[in-house]
Design a protein around this motif. Structure first.
Motif, PDB file in Angstrom:
ATOM      1  N   HIS A  21      50.116  23.053  59.589  1.00 45.59           N
ATOM      2  CA  HIS A  21      49.446  23.630  58.426  1.00 45.59           C
ATOM      3  C   HIS A  21      50.370  24.475  57.553  1.00 45.59           C
ATOM      4  O   HIS A  21      49.901  25.131  56.619  1.00 45.59           O
ATOM      5  N   GLN A  59      40.977  25.754  57.029  1.00 47.16           N
ATOM      6  CA  GLN A  59      42.437  25.610  56.992  1.00 47.16           C
ATOM      7  C   GLN A  59      43.028  25.289  58.357  1.00 47.16           C
ATOM      8  O   GLN A  59      44.156  24.820  58.459  1.00 47.16           O
ATOM      9  N   LYS A 107      37.250  20.255  63.255  1.00 47.73           N
ATOM     10  CA  LYS A 107      36.784  21.483  62.611  1.00 47.73           C
ATOM     11  C   LYS A 107      36.186  22.476  63.601  1.00 47.73           C
ATOM     12  O   LYS A 107      35.594  23.477  63.197  1.00 47.73           O
TER      13      LYS A 107
END
Length: 249
Positions: free
Chosen positions: A127, A163, A186
């Protein structure tokens, strides 16, 4: 398939011993609240023959003893499905006037990274973040327990910041230690037992998510709220293996 529809859910047979209440086809906190509220009310006001319930993302399955249900003088209908559906419909009407106290928020301590979170750096790299940024995002959200499953006490948590959404590992580990906190898509999950698993492990809690000797063996239940709190290694060792590792102070 026979169904029975009321305001908040549709009832359909699951087996000779169970019915399922379908509240929605979506997964969100509002649906979770509806399921949790009705589940609490049903446990407070069970029908004759009621055994237990199993909450899930958008459903609540209700298990019963068919013999007790069909013999009950308090239930109406020509079969178990009609009798239980009629009762649940009446209970749903009563629910509108009930005040159900919301479940409290439980703090789950986590020792992030290192040997307890072997995938933390990889999640950060995927990320474009630092490990500390991942920890900050993960530990400042408020999570909801959507269901308990996979193994006894394994908690599936929704509410993780988008995120941090990360795919499962390509090759699952043969053993993931109990207490490990992972990310899969998620969701965040907490392993309750030493089991194989493919979630991205970012930390571990010393709390016992499942203890068969407790009055309530699973530490968490569907509808609970959870917040994570980062803890140091020394603090983890203080709790790890302790008979008191059922709550955090």
């Amino acid at each position: 398939m026979q169904t029975y529809t009321v305001n908040d859910f549709t009832i359909y047979p699951l087996s000779e011993y169970a019915v399922t209440l379908e509240f929605s086809h979506e997964i969100n906190a509002d649906i979770l609240q509806l399921i949790s509220k009705f589940n609490t009310l049903l446990h407070r006001k069970p029908f004759d023959g009621f055994c237990t319930t199993v909450p899930a993302y958008a459903t609540l399955s209700v298990f019963f003893d068919p013999l007790e249900v069909i013999q009950s003088p308090h239930l109406r209908g020509i079969n178990c499905f009609e009798r239980i559906s009629s009762y649940l419909s009446r209970l749903e009407d009563e629910e509108k006037n009930q005040i159900i106290t919301e479940n409290g928020t439980m703090t789950i301590p986590i020792c992030y990274g290192g040997k307890f979170g072997p995938d933390l750096d990889e999640v950060a790299r995927l990320h474009g973040m630092t490990a500390n940024e991942v920890i900050h995002l993960h530990s400042t959200a408020i999570y909801h327990v959507y269901l308990i499953g996979f193994t006894p006490g394994f908690a599936y948590l929704g509410g993780m910041p988008g995120q941090l959404a990360t795919p499962r590992k390509s090759f699952p580990r043969s053993v993931v230690p109990a207490g490990s906190v992972g990310i899969a898509g998620k969701q965040t999950g907490i392993y309750s037992l030493d089991t194989p698993g493919g979630w991205q492990i970012i930390g571990r809690t010393p709390l016992h998510l499942f203890n068969p000797n407790r009055a309530q063996p699973a530490l968490l239940k569907a509808g609970d709220k959870v917040v994570f709190k980062a803890m140091e290694y020394d603090r983890f060792e203080h709790y790890n293996g302790s008979k008191d590792a059922d709550t955090y102070h």
